[in-house]
Write an enzyme that holds these catalytic residues in place. Structure first.
Site, mmCIF file in Angstrom:
data_model
loop_
_atom_site.group_PDB
_atom_site.id
_atom_site.type_symbol
_atom_site.label_atom_id
_atom_site.label_comp_id
_atom_site.label_asym_id
_atom_site.label_seq_id
_atom_site.Cartn_x
_atom_site.Cartn_y
_atom_site.Cartn_z
ATOM 1 N N PHE A 225 -26.422 -20.560 -26.097
ATOM 2 C CA PHE A 225 -26.302 -20.197 -27.514
ATOM 3 C C PHE A 225 -27.234 -21.107 -28.320
ATOM 4 C CE2 PHE A 225 -22.173 -19.640 -25.388
ATOM 5 C CZ PHE A 225 -21.942 -18.293 -25.576
ATOM 6 N N SER A 248 -28.983 -14.582 -27.493
ATOM 7 C CA SER A 248 -29.109 -13.120 -27.536
ATOM 8 C C SER A 248 -30.106 -12.684 -28.613
ATOM 9 C CB SER A 248 -27.736 -12.492 -27.795
ATOM 10 O OG SER A 248 -27.161 -13.073 -28.942
ATOM 11 N N ASN A 276 -27.263 -12.448 -22.574
ATOM 12 C CA ASN A 276 -25.861 -12.727 -22.841
ATOM 13 C C ASN A 276 -25.407 -13.905 -21.965
ATOM 14 O OD1 ASN A 276 -23.095 -12.718 -23.008
ATOM 15 N ND2 ASN A 276 -22.897 -10.496 -22.761
ATOM 16 N N ASP A 297 -22.557 -23.898 -27.225
ATOM 17 C CA ASP A 297 -22.280 -23.890 -28.673
ATOM 18 C C ASP A 297 -22.168 -22.443 -29.171
ATOM 19 O OD1 ASP A 297 -21.983 -24.650 -31.304
ATOM 20 O OD2 ASP A 297 -24.123 -24.959 -31.649
ATOM 21 N N CYS A 337 -16.557 -23.548 -32.966
ATOM 22 C CA CYS A 337 -16.656 -23.642 -34.433
ATOM 23 C C CYS A 337 -15.629 -22.724 -35.090
ATOM 24 C CB CYS A 337 -18.071 -23.308 -34.902
ATOM 25 S SG CYS A 337 -18.576 -21.638 -34.510
HETATM 26 N N1 SAH Z 1 -26.644 -24.466 -30.972
HETATM 27 C C1 SAH Z 1 -27.355 -23.830 -32.050
HETATM 28 C C2 SAH Z 1 -26.465 -22.956 -32.911
HETATM 29 C C3 SAH Z 1 -25.741 -21.861 -32.156
HETATM 30 S S1 SAH Z 1 -25.146 -20.564 -33.156
HETATM 31 C C4 SAH Z 1 -28.081 -24.891 -32.870
HETATM 32 O O1 SAH Z 1 -27.872 -26.103 -32.639
HETATM 33 O O2 SAH Z 1 -28.871 -24.527 -33.736
HETATM 34 C C5 SAH Z 1 -24.679 -19.370 -31.989
HETATM 35 C C6 SAH Z 1 -25.817 -18.595 -31.359
HETATM 36 O O3 SAH Z 1 -25.265 -17.787 -30.331
HETATM 37 C C7 SAH Z 1 -26.575 -17.634 -32.257
HETATM 38 O O4 SAH Z 1 -27.938 -17.967 -32.239
HETATM 39 C C8 SAH Z 1 -26.364 -16.235 -31.639
HETATM 40 O O5 SAH Z 1 -27.543 -15.445 -31.677
HETATM 41 C C9 SAH Z 1 -26.012 -16.568 -30.228
HETATM 42 N N2 SAH Z 1 -25.143 -15.646 -29.488
HETATM 43 C C10 SAH Z 1 -24.018 -15.016 -29.906
HETATM 44 N N3 SAH Z 1 -23.420 -14.366 -28.878
HETATM 45 C C11 SAH Z 1 -24.180 -14.589 -27.780
HETATM 46 C C12 SAH Z 1 -24.071 -14.219 -26.407
HETATM 47 N N4 SAH Z 1 -23.031 -13.497 -25.954
HETATM 48 N N5 SAH Z 1 -25.034 -14.632 -25.547
HETATM 49 C C13 SAH Z 1 -26.068 -15.380 -25.992
HETATM 50 N N6 SAH Z 1 -26.201 -15.781 -27.274
HETATM 51 C C14 SAH Z 1 -25.278 -15.399 -28.154
#
Ligand code: SAH
Length: 394
Positions: A225, A248, A276, A297, A337
């Site tokens: 993420f 994603s 994903n 995250d 979060c």
């Molecule tokens: N760690 C990051 C913030 C994460 S926010 C930082 O420090 O800036 C959460 C992220 O998860 C978003 O960018 C979103 O696009 C992604 N996301 C949401 N569901 C997801 C999934 N199932 N697989 C991969 N990414 C995902």
């Protein structure tokens, strides 16, 4: 000023200075109310409790501006609150060019979020009360926080619960560039405030990215993420050998490439995978891939209390998988979060994940949101980000 009368015995939380008044706690209101107008909250005996902004369409019927009987809600009042919020952040402003200037209830300004990215402010007005004062808030911000421009990102889903339409765009001053450059922990980042997530960057993770520095020398890191690569960029800057970012959002990952270049890092050390996390971690497990450090995250899985159970399974799943990909002695930074997930329950979920992963895991540190996202003691709901730094013990 219109008076809102609480039902008998419903003033306890207000006496503790909790700033929310739920619609179930008040007597039926007979007069028409304007969205966001200031009302006086009184107990069933007619005694003053607070002045608040009403959100007639929301379950949270009103949010308190002030518990002080002598304090009128005026532009001067709002100016004092904004100035105080800024003055509490002067120390942070020395360390980074991206920080939260106003954090809603914690700064006595329910529904008002203001983030500063270099010389631009990005504002979210999320409640009827914030919306009611929007012109005043914008012009006060321009005076109180020197900046080149103010951009509004009131396009969060929560506006709908308040009966407010989504809105985004330039409010005052200059249009921000496509990417605003900021610095954090000696790294440089690019922030897309117009079409990035929320206000553009997850500044609430600043201190956790700083903590990560101690664990990354020579490491291979999996950043799940990743968004625009926050943890991964920081890790590379402080000596990680290789970083794999999973997200994603193709748009977020494209920005990672630009940020890698901006920091003069070698692109061959960065693998960006669009996909994903739930699926990819399974694939990695099958392939026998493993890592020294893993960051998890995820986005907010819980929007309402009814979702806790299902979200709990999702948290457990990704944590179990991440633990299975962790090398002996490796570190897992795992976060939630979701404000509605209590830290104790989160720890239990992570414990079950370890059990299912068949791993012996230690918590070596507890993590939380950065200091510019304070938790006012009368409003514990402000504490939404929690994390555990875990080590694979054998
Ligand atoms: N760690 C990051 C913030 C994460 S926010 C930082 O420090 O800036 C959460 C992220 O998860 C978003 O960018 C979103 O696009 C992604 N996301 C949401 N569901 C997801 C999934 N199932 N697989 C991969 N990414 C995902």
């Amino acid at each position: 000023m219109k008076k809102i009368v609480l039902k008998p015995g419903r003033e306890k939380s207000l006496k503790r200075h909790h700033p929310w008044i739920f619609s179930g706690a008040i007597n039926p209101v007979k007069v028409p109310l304007e969205m966001g107008e200031t009302v006086e909250i009184v107990n069933s005996h007619g005694e003053f409790l607070a002045r608040a902004a009403c959100s007639p369409k929301s379950q949270i019927f009103a949010r308190v501006w002030s518990f002080n009987k002598n304090e009128e809600i005026t532009p001067e009042f709002l100016r004092r609150r904004l100035e105080n919020a800024l003055s509490r952040r002067l120390r942070i402003a020395q360390k980074t060019s991206a920080f939260r200037v106003v954090f809603s209830e914690s700064d006595g300004l329910p529904g008002v979020i203001v983030d500063k990215y270099d010389s631009y402010l990005v504002v979210q007005l999320l409640t009827a009360g914030a919306e009611y004062w929007k012109e005043t808030i914008f012009s006060l911000l321009e005076e109180v926080v020197p900046c080149d421009g103010i951009y509004e990102r009131s396009d969060a889903d929560v506006r709908e619960k308040e009966g407010l339409p989504k809105r985004a765009g330039l409010v005052l001053g200059k249009q921000p560039p496509e990417y605003i450059e900021i610095h954090e922990n000696e790294c440089r980042f690019l922030v897309d405030v117009c079409s990035g997530h929320k206000t553009g960057f997850y500044i609430d993770q600043r201190e956790n990215r700083r903590i990560l520095i101690d664990y990354v020398k020579g490491a291979e890191l999996l950043n799940c993420f990743s968004y625009t690569g926050g943890f991964g960029i920081c890790a590379l800057h402080y000596g990680a050998e290789k970083v794999a970012n999973i997200d994603s959002s193709a748009q977020a990952l494209r920005l990672v490439d630009k940020i890698v270049e901006l920091n003069g890092m070698k692109p061959e050390n960065v693998e960006n995978v669009e996909g994903n996390v739930f699926q990819l971690l399974r694939e990695y497990r099958q392939q026998g891939r493993d890592f020294d450090v893993i960051v998890l995250d995820p986005p907010k899985f819980i929007e309402s209390a009814g979702q806790v159970k299902k979200a709990g399974r999702a948290y457990k799943d990704i944590n179990m998988l991440a633990m299975q990909l962790l090398r002996p002695g490796g570190f897992l930074f795992t976060f939630s979060c979701s404000g509605l997930l209590a830290p104790e329950l989160f720890q239990k979920i992570v414990a079950y994940a370890a059990l299912d992963a068949g791993k012996n895991i230690h918590i070596i540190r507890r993590l939380a949101q950065a200091e510019d996202h304070p938790v006012a003691l009368n409003f514990p709901e402000a504490g939404y980000l929690k994390g555990l730094l875990c080590q694979a013990a054998d």
